[in-house]
Design an enzyme around this catalytic site. Structure first.
Site, PDB file in Angstrom:
ATOM      1  N   HIS A   1     -12.510   7.658  15.294  1.00 58.07           N
ATOM      2  CA  HIS A   1     -11.212   7.626  15.121  1.00 58.07           C
ATOM      3  C   HIS A   1     -10.779   8.052  13.537  1.00 58.07           C
ATOM      4  O   HIS A   1     -11.717   7.947  12.866  1.00 58.07           O
ATOM      5  CB  HIS A   1     -11.039   6.050  15.548  1.00 58.07           C
ATOM      6  CG  HIS A   1     -11.032   5.699  16.653  1.00 58.07           C
ATOM      7  ND1 HIS A   1     -10.774   4.664  17.394  1.00 58.07           N
ATOM      8  CD2 HIS A   1     -11.644   6.422  17.833  1.00 58.07           C
ATOM      9  CE1 HIS A   1     -10.865   4.491  18.513  1.00 58.07           C
ATOM     10  NE2 HIS A   1     -11.374   5.561  19.021  1.00 58.07           N
TER      11      HIS A   1
ATOM     12  N   GLU B   1      -8.935   6.597  11.464  1.00 58.92           N
ATOM     13  CA  GLU B   1      -9.129   5.668  10.189  1.00 58.92           C
ATOM     14  C   GLU B   1     -10.502   5.766   9.868  1.00 58.92           C
ATOM     15  O   GLU B   1     -10.715   5.637   8.509  1.00 58.92           O
ATOM     16  CB  GLU B   1      -8.702   4.398  10.739  1.00 58.92           C
ATOM     17  CG  GLU B   1      -7.450   4.336  11.191  1.00 58.92           C
ATOM     18  CD  GLU B   1      -7.141   4.433  12.827  1.00 58.92           C
ATOM     19  OE1 GLU B   1      -7.639   5.312  13.406  1.00 58.92           O
ATOM     20  OE2 GLU B   1      -6.263   3.990  13.321  1.00 58.92           O
TER      21      GLU B   1
ATOM     22  N   CYS C   1      -6.786   0.535  16.294  1.00 61.16           N
ATOM     23  CA  CYS C   1      -7.307  -0.102  17.480  1.00 61.16           C
ATOM     24  C   CYS C   1      -8.188  -1.165  16.860  1.00 61.16           C
ATOM     25  O   CYS C   1      -8.284  -1.480  15.617  1.00 61.16           O
ATOM     26  CB  CYS C   1      -8.117   0.845  18.306  1.00 61.16           C
ATOM     27  SG  CYS C   1      -9.791   1.188  17.399  1.00 61.16           S
TER      28      CYS C   1
ATOM     29  N   CYS D   1     -11.008  -0.042  14.148  1.00 68.91           N
ATOM     30  CA  CYS D   1     -10.242   0.599  13.293  1.00 68.91           C
ATOM     31  C   CYS D   1      -9.857  -0.597  12.160  1.00 68.91           C
ATOM     32  O   CYS D   1     -10.095  -0.478  11.154  1.00 68.91           O
ATOM     33  CB  CYS D   1      -9.361   1.721  13.573  1.00 68.91           C
ATOM     34  SG  CYS D   1      -9.920   3.128  14.109  1.00 68.91           S
TER      35      CYS D   1
HETATM   36  O1  LIG Z   1      -7.177   3.581  16.105  1.00 70.07           O
HETATM   37  C1  LIG Z   1      -7.251   4.547  16.981  1.00 70.07           C
HETATM   38  C2  LIG Z   1      -7.018   4.385  18.337  1.00 70.07           C
HETATM   39  C3  LIG Z   1      -7.264   5.670  18.822  1.00 70.07           C
HETATM   40  N1  LIG Z   1      -7.671   6.971  18.017  1.00 70.07           N
HETATM   41  C4  LIG Z   1      -7.900   8.032  18.931  1.00 70.07           C
HETATM   42  C5  LIG Z   1      -9.220   7.984  19.905  1.00 70.07           C
HETATM   43  C6  LIG Z   1      -8.598   9.048  20.840  1.00 70.07           C
HETATM   44  O2  LIG Z   1      -9.206  10.135  20.618  1.00 70.07           O
HETATM   45  C7  LIG Z   1      -7.215   8.841  20.834  1.00 70.07           C
HETATM   46  C8  LIG Z   1      -6.755   7.948  21.967  1.00 70.07           C
HETATM   47  O3  LIG Z   1      -6.952   8.718  23.153  1.00 70.07           O
HETATM   48  P1  LIG Z   1      -5.994   8.320  24.634  1.00 70.07           P
HETATM   49  O4  LIG Z   1      -6.308   9.052  25.553  1.00 70.07           O
HETATM   50  O5  LIG Z   1      -4.489   8.091  24.126  1.00 70.07           O
HETATM   51  O6  LIG Z   1      -6.577   6.811  24.762  1.00 70.07           O
HETATM   52  O7  LIG Z   1      -6.795   8.215  19.627  1.00 70.07           O
HETATM   53  C9  LIG Z   1      -7.692   6.971  16.822  1.00 70.07           C
HETATM   54  O8  LIG Z   1      -8.033   7.855  16.154  1.00 70.07           O
HETATM   55  N2  LIG Z   1      -7.548   5.861  16.104  1.00 70.07           N
HETATM   56 ZN   LIG Z   2      -9.529   3.115  16.265  1.00 72.68          ZN
END
Ligand SMILES: O=c1ccn([C@H]2C[C@H](O)[C@@H](COP(=O)(O)O)O2)c(=O)[nH]1
Ligand SMILES: [Zn+2]
Length: 169
Positions: free
Chosen positions: A65, A67, A91, A94
């Site tokens: 991710h 972060e 999320c 993160c």
């Molecule tokens: O905290 C976060 C949450 C998600 N991401 C990234 C991980 C994935 O590559 C996308 C999310 O994909 P979806 O298909 O929209 O679920 O975002 C992140 O970097 N940081």
């Molecule tokens: Zn994340």
């Protein structure tokens, strides 16, 4: 936030490109990252979908991710008391990285997954840990990097620069 979004453009995720930019207490950039596959795991050999009966064929288990990458890419000893600008609310995983690394504020742009458990849990942990968060309100709706205007202003001619580079070896 614009730097976070610029970084996000490097992401190969076809659905959600996320960028993050960490600044210290003097507002100086100390780390930038975007969501991408781990070093050595080639983007074009990894799955980028998220809906499959086989989780091993989805990106979830592999993608780093934004972060996490921003913290790991830091150019300072630590990121204590820093602020992270991020395109998407962090999320739960993160949020743990943010809390454990000592970041004190999260400035996010989109909160499109706010009802998902990962993001509810994230807010719960950030609240308990005393990490502030707020949505970014852009002062302007558009930031444009116009190389044509830059070329005109600086008298740059890319073909000439390329030729000069080649002859300098
Ligand atoms: O905290 C976060 C949450 C998600 N991401 C990234 C991980 C994935 O590559 C996308 C999310 O994909 P979806 O298909 O929209 O679920 O975002 C992140 O970097 N940081
Ligand atoms: Zn994340």
């Amino acid at each position: 936030m614009a730097t976070a979004f610029l970084s996000a453009q490097r992401s190969k995720d076809p659905r959600t490109q996320v960028g993050a930019c960490i600044v210290n207490e003097e507002n100086k950039i100390v780390g930038i990252g975007y969501n991408g596959m781990p070093v050595g795991c080639h983007d074009d050999e990894m799955p980028w979908g998220r809906d499959s009966d086989n989780i091993l064929e989805t990106k979830q288990l592999y993608v780093c991710h934004a972060e996490l990458n921003a913290v790991l890419n830091k150019n300072s000893a630590d990121v204590k008391n820093c602020t992270i600008y991020v395109a998407l609310f962090p999320c739960n995983e993160c949020a743990k990285v943010v809390i454990q690394s000592g970041i004190k504020e999260v400035v996010y742009y989109s909160d499109k997954y706010k009802d998902k458990p990962e993001f509810v849990a994230s807010k719960k942990m950030l609240d308990m840990a005393g990490v502030k968060y707020r949505q970014h309100i852009p002062k302007q709706k558009q930031i444009l990097i116009d190389f044509t205007a830059i070329d005109a202003m600086t008298g740059t001619n890319v073909k000439e620069v390329l030729k000069a580079d080649q002859t300098s070896f």
